[in-house]
Every structure is written in structure tokens, then in C-alpha cells.
Design a protein around this motif. Structure first.
Motif, PDB file in Angstrom:
ATOM      1  N   TRP A   1       0.838  -1.192   0.000  1.00 47.73           N
ATOM      2  CA  TRP A   1       0.000   0.000   0.000  1.00 47.73           C
ATOM      3  C   TRP A   1       0.881   1.254   0.000  1.00 47.73           C
ATOM      4  O   TRP A   1       0.616   2.207  -0.732  1.00 47.73           O
ATOM      5  CB  TRP A   1      -0.940  -0.014   1.203  1.00 47.73           C
TER       6      TRP A   1
ATOM      7  N   VAL B   1       0.672   4.258  -2.708  1.00 49.43           N
ATOM      8  CA  VAL B   1       0.467   5.660  -2.329  1.00 49.43           C
ATOM      9  C   VAL B   1       1.571   6.539  -2.917  1.00 49.43           C
ATOM     10  O   VAL B   1       1.316   7.631  -3.430  1.00 49.43           O
ATOM     11  CB  VAL B   1       0.402   5.805  -0.794  1.00 49.43           C
TER      12      VAL B   1
ATOM     13  N   VAL C   1      -6.447  -2.571   3.327  1.00 52.55           N
ATOM     14  CA  VAL C   1      -5.742  -1.438   3.930  1.00 52.55           C
ATOM     15  C   VAL C   1      -6.017  -0.103   3.240  1.00 52.55           C
ATOM     16  O   VAL C   1      -5.649   0.947   3.777  1.00 52.55           O
ATOM     17  CB  VAL C   1      -4.216  -1.697   3.979  1.00 52.55           C
ATOM     18  N   GLY C   2      -6.620  -0.131   2.055  1.00 50.05           N
ATOM     19  CA  GLY C   2      -6.842   1.122   1.359  1.00 50.05           C
ATOM     20  C   GLY C   2      -7.878   1.013   0.261  1.00 50.05           C
ATOM     21  O   GLY C   2      -8.373  -0.074  -0.046  1.00 50.05           O
TER      22      GLY C   2
ATOM     23  N   ALA D   1      -3.940   5.230  -5.645  1.00 46.98           N
ATOM     24  CA  ALA D   1      -4.421   5.218  -4.266  1.00 46.98           C
ATOM     25  C   ALA D   1      -5.365   6.405  -4.070  1.00 46.98           C
ATOM     26  O   ALA D   1      -5.078   7.515  -4.529  1.00 46.98           O
ATOM     27  CB  ALA D   1      -3.260   5.305  -3.294  1.00 46.98           C
TER      28      ALA D   1
ATOM     29  N   ARG E   1      -7.290   6.634  -0.712  1.00 45.21           N
ATOM     30  CA  ARG E   1      -7.095   6.901   0.717  1.00 45.21           C
ATOM     31  C   ARG E   1      -6.930   5.584   1.455  1.00 45.21           C
ATOM     32  O   ARG E   1      -7.446   4.547   1.015  1.00 45.21           O
ATOM     33  CB  ARG E   1      -8.257   7.695   1.302  1.00 45.21           C
ATOM     34  N   PRO E   2      -6.256   5.625   2.595  1.00 47.39           N
ATOM     35  CA  PRO E   2      -6.199   4.424   3.425  1.00 47.39           C
ATOM     36  C   PRO E   2      -7.540   4.256   4.140  1.00 47.39           C
ATOM     37  O   PRO E   2      -8.307   5.217   4.271  1.00 47.39           O
ATOM     38  CB  PRO E   2      -5.093   4.740   4.442  1.00 47.39           C
ATOM     39  N   VAL E   3      -7.823   3.047   4.559  1.00 49.45           N
ATOM     40  CA  VAL E   3      -8.988   2.852   5.419  1.00 49.45           C
ATOM     41  C   VAL E   3      -8.579   3.228   6.839  1.00 49.45           C
ATOM     42  O   VAL E   3      -7.404   3.140   7.199  1.00 49.45           O
ATOM     43  CB  VAL E   3      -9.529   1.398   5.338  1.00 49.45           C
ATOM     44  N   LYS E   4      -9.545   3.678   7.629  1.00 50.74           N
ATOM     45  CA  LYS E   4      -9.227   4.076   9.008  1.00 50.74           C
ATOM     46  C   LYS E   4      -8.907   2.875   9.876  1.00 50.74           C
ATOM     47  O   LYS E   4      -8.067   2.946  10.764  1.00 50.74           O
ATOM     48  CB  LYS E   4     -10.372   4.886   9.608  1.00 50.74           C
TER      49      LYS E   4
ATOM     50  N   THR F   1     -14.666   3.896   7.150  1.00 52.04           N
ATOM     51  CA  THR F   1     -14.275   4.705   6.011  1.00 52.04           C
ATOM     52  C   THR F   1     -15.507   4.969   5.151  1.00 52.04           C
ATOM     53  O   THR F   1     -16.273   4.048   4.865  1.00 52.04           O
ATOM     54  CB  THR F   1     -13.193   3.974   5.190  1.00 52.04           C
TER      55      THR F   1
END
Length: 140
Positions: free
Chosen positions: A15, A19, A61-62, A88, A90-93, A137
Motif C-alpha cells: 500500500w 500511495v 488497507v486502502g 491510491a 485513501r487508506p482505510v481508518k 471509512t
């Protein structure tokens, strides 16, 4: 919009590497499975997907976005193999593990649960919403 899941071993492509590619994105190369290839051929620009770390972590993870439709895979001389380009978003929270998916009502038929070896998988709208809620998310 259609939803997908892209699997990658984090020691091969993580990930963080995705990014780092920024808005240019990265070709999703190396897929040598007809079903996964056909899934990529069905993708449209703007489709969203989960980025899943396989083998190590086994977790979503994203979120990524398809920014180029299927074209010949630049890592192969064989015209049978295609790839898309993803970036990418966004990442997941909160990462969502495979084990979490296996025990969550509504995800029992998810390709991630039923066909764990497929590297590029479809995700239904309901599965997308459920996993996004688990990941804390927004689904958009």
C-alpha cells in the motif's frame, strides 16, 4: 460505478508503494489468471477497489481507483495478458482482516471469502458498503 478488490503481497507491492505513485498510479501487472484478467477487462475509469495485503496481514488497507482501462501488460510479451492502472485514493481508518470478513453477516458470499486465491475480484455494492463500515471509512 463498479467495485473491485486488488490483492498484493506487501513484500512485492505494498500500500505504501501504491500511495507513493501518487496521481500517476501504477499498472496492475503480473496477473496470469484468466478470470482476474477478465475482471480487469470489465473495469471502467472511476471504478473503485479495495487494496488488500495478501499473505502478510491478510487485510484490506486502502481504497484505489481505476484511472486507465485494460491494456496490454507491459511486463509480458504474451498478448493474452492485460492490466489496468490504479491510483491510491485513501487508506482505510481501520484495516479489515480476512478473518473479520469470514464472520461478518452479508459477506459470506464475498469472493474474498469464497475464492481466496483470485487476485482481482468483483465486490458487490452491499459488500462494499459493509466493508467500508467495518473500516470506518466513507464508501464514496
Amino acid at each position: 460505478m463498479t467495485f473491485w478488490l486488488f490483492k498484493s503481497e506487501p513484500d512485492a507491492w505494498s500500500w505504501g508503494q501504491q500511495v507513493a505513485r501518487g496521481n500517476e498510479g501504477e499498472e496492475w501487472t503480473g496477473v496470469r489468471n484468466y478470470q482476474a484478467r477478465n475482471n480487469m477487462r470489465a473495469m471502467k475509469v472511476g471504478d473503485r477497489g479495495f487494496f488488500y495485503h495478501s499473505n502478510v496481514g491478510k487485510e484490506i488497507v486502502g481504497i484505489v481507483e481505476v484511472i486507465r482501462t485494460s491494456a496490454p501488460d507491459s511486463t509480458s510479451d504474451d498478448p493474452r495478458w492485460d492490466c489496468v492502472v490504479i491510483k491510491a485514493v485513501r487508506p482505510v481508518k481501520q484495516p479489515v482482516t480476512l478473518d473479520d470478513c469470514k464472520i461478518t453477516p452479508g459477506l459470506e458470499s464475498m469472493a474474498l471469502v469464497k475464492n481466496t486465491r483470485l487476485s482481482v475480484q468483483p465486490v458487490t455494492e452491499q459488500e462494499w458498503a459493509t466493508v467500508c463500515a467495518m473500516a470506518q471509512t466513507a464508501p464514496d
